[in-house]
Design an enzyme around this catalytic site. Structure first.
Site, PDB file in Angstrom:
ATOM      1  N   SER A 150      17.076 -46.494  27.287  1.00 55.52           N
ATOM      2  CA  SER A 150      17.848 -45.954  28.398  1.00 55.52           C
ATOM      3  C   SER A 150      18.305 -44.553  28.041  1.00 55.52           C
ATOM      4  CB  SER A 150      19.073 -46.826  28.679  1.00 55.52           C
ATOM      5  OG  SER A 150      19.987 -46.182  29.559  1.00 55.52           O
ATOM      6  N   TYR A 163      26.566 -51.433  26.839  1.00 53.30           N
ATOM      7  CA  TYR A 163      25.181 -51.137  27.213  1.00 53.30           C
ATOM      8  C   TYR A 163      24.667 -49.939  26.420  1.00 53.30           C
ATOM      9  CZ  TYR A 163      21.039 -50.378  30.061  1.00 53.30           C
ATOM     10  OH  TYR A 163      19.737 -50.220  30.486  1.00 53.30           O
ATOM     11  N   LYS A 167      21.654 -49.989  23.566  1.00 51.37           N
ATOM     12  CA  LYS A 167      20.430 -49.210  23.727  1.00 51.37           C
ATOM     13  C   LYS A 167      20.267 -48.179  22.610  1.00 51.37           C
ATOM     14  CE  LYS A 167      18.678 -51.112  27.407  1.00 51.37           C
ATOM     15  NZ  LYS A 167      17.362 -51.785  27.392  1.00 51.37           N
TER      16      LYS A 167
END
Length: 293
Positions: A150, A163, A167
């Site tokens: 990401s 998150y 990532k």
């Protein structure tokens, strides 16, 4: 006995390079998160190019474009069994696409709870489990691994610390994997920005929508980037999915203070505009930017 050359319409050998990319026909592929938005699109595109694709997903769907086996990638014992079953169906493995991932609200200023642990377990450790179960077959075929990372691996957005951390850690895992098996296996990371999909639903439901902090990009561009990593003649380490994404990656890596200021200014504007009003998880952000107790 002499043999005549194959005709132009004859199927190429699996993975044979033709033109700018490898021929997908006959490639043996596993896609994780194959029943989700990205996974379905990636699987369908590869299958349409002639690859043999088996998916893994926690909740396979009856209308999946390829065969998908049920697999909980947080299950230490279940992952090797599911991977073994997929490889048996394929007769080997040439390409692993680690697409499975989840998002959700997780402000950095609050203690990590179940949501943070869930994202780390799926996005990082789940990918690790699946990849480890595939390594021997990938080394044998001199295959490729594509990681769906990401933009947040390098450009963190607020209120979604788990998150971004998962990532960024995924990229670190990919780097270590490349150093260990890169003599035989290509390891690539693809960096999408935001694509409209259910992964954003829980964040929006918590009143923490990042509308205005991210620009949405088309799903097809993400699929194209994955295919460049998977099939391109050139073995790629990192791929952005758009030109804007490439600029953002460059700035985040080389001028991080600039991107920090841009994101901080945007966050302050949204907090003052009332975008996070009523969102309990953003109460601290709102108070600090509005001066409310």
């Amino acid at each position: 006995m002499s043999t005549s050359p194959a005709s132009p319409t004859s199927p190429a050998a699996p993975g044979r390079t033709t033109g700018r990319r490898r021929d997908a026909r006959g490639l043996r592929v596993i896609v994780t998160g194959a029943s989700g938005t990205f996974g379905r699109a990636i699987s369908a595109r590869l299958a349409g190019l002639g690859a043999h694709v088996v998916g893994l997903d926690l909740n396979p769907r009856s209308d999946d474009p390829v065969e998908v086996l049920a697999c909980d990638i947080t299950d230490d014992a279940g992952v090797p069994a599911a991977v073994s079953a997929a490889i048996a169906k394929l007769g080997g493995l040439d390409l692993l696409i680690n697409n499975a991932g989840v998002g959700g609200p997780a402000p950095a200023e609050l203690p990590p709870g179940a949501e943070a642990r869930r994202q780390l377990d799926i996005n990082l450790l789940g990918t690790w489990r699946v990849t480890a179960a595939c390594v021997d077959d990938l080394v044998r075929s001199r295959g490729r691994v594509v990681m769906l990372s990401s933009r947040m691996a390098v450009m963190q957005l607020p209120l979604a610390a788990a998150y971004g951390a998962s990532k960024r850690a995924l990229v670190a895992y990919a780097d270590a994997l490349r150093l260990e098996i890169g003599t035989h296996v290509t390891v690539s990371c693809v960096y999408p920005s935001a694509v409209r999909s259910p992964i954003h639903d829980s964040t929006a439901a918590a009143g923490l929508s990042l509308e205005g902090l991210s620009s949405y990009e088309p799903l097809e561009g993400v699929v194209d980037a994955v295919l460049r990593a998977a099939l391109g003649r050139r073995r790629r380490r990192d791929l952005a999915t758009t030109r804007r994404g490439a600029v953002e990656l460059f700035l985040a890596r080389h001028l991080p203070s600039v991107t920090d200021r841009i994101i901080a200014r945007t966050l302050a504007g949204r907090a003052r505009s009332g975008a996070f009003d009523g969102a309990e998880l953003a109460a601290g952000v709102v108070a600090r930017h509005t001066g409310t107790p």
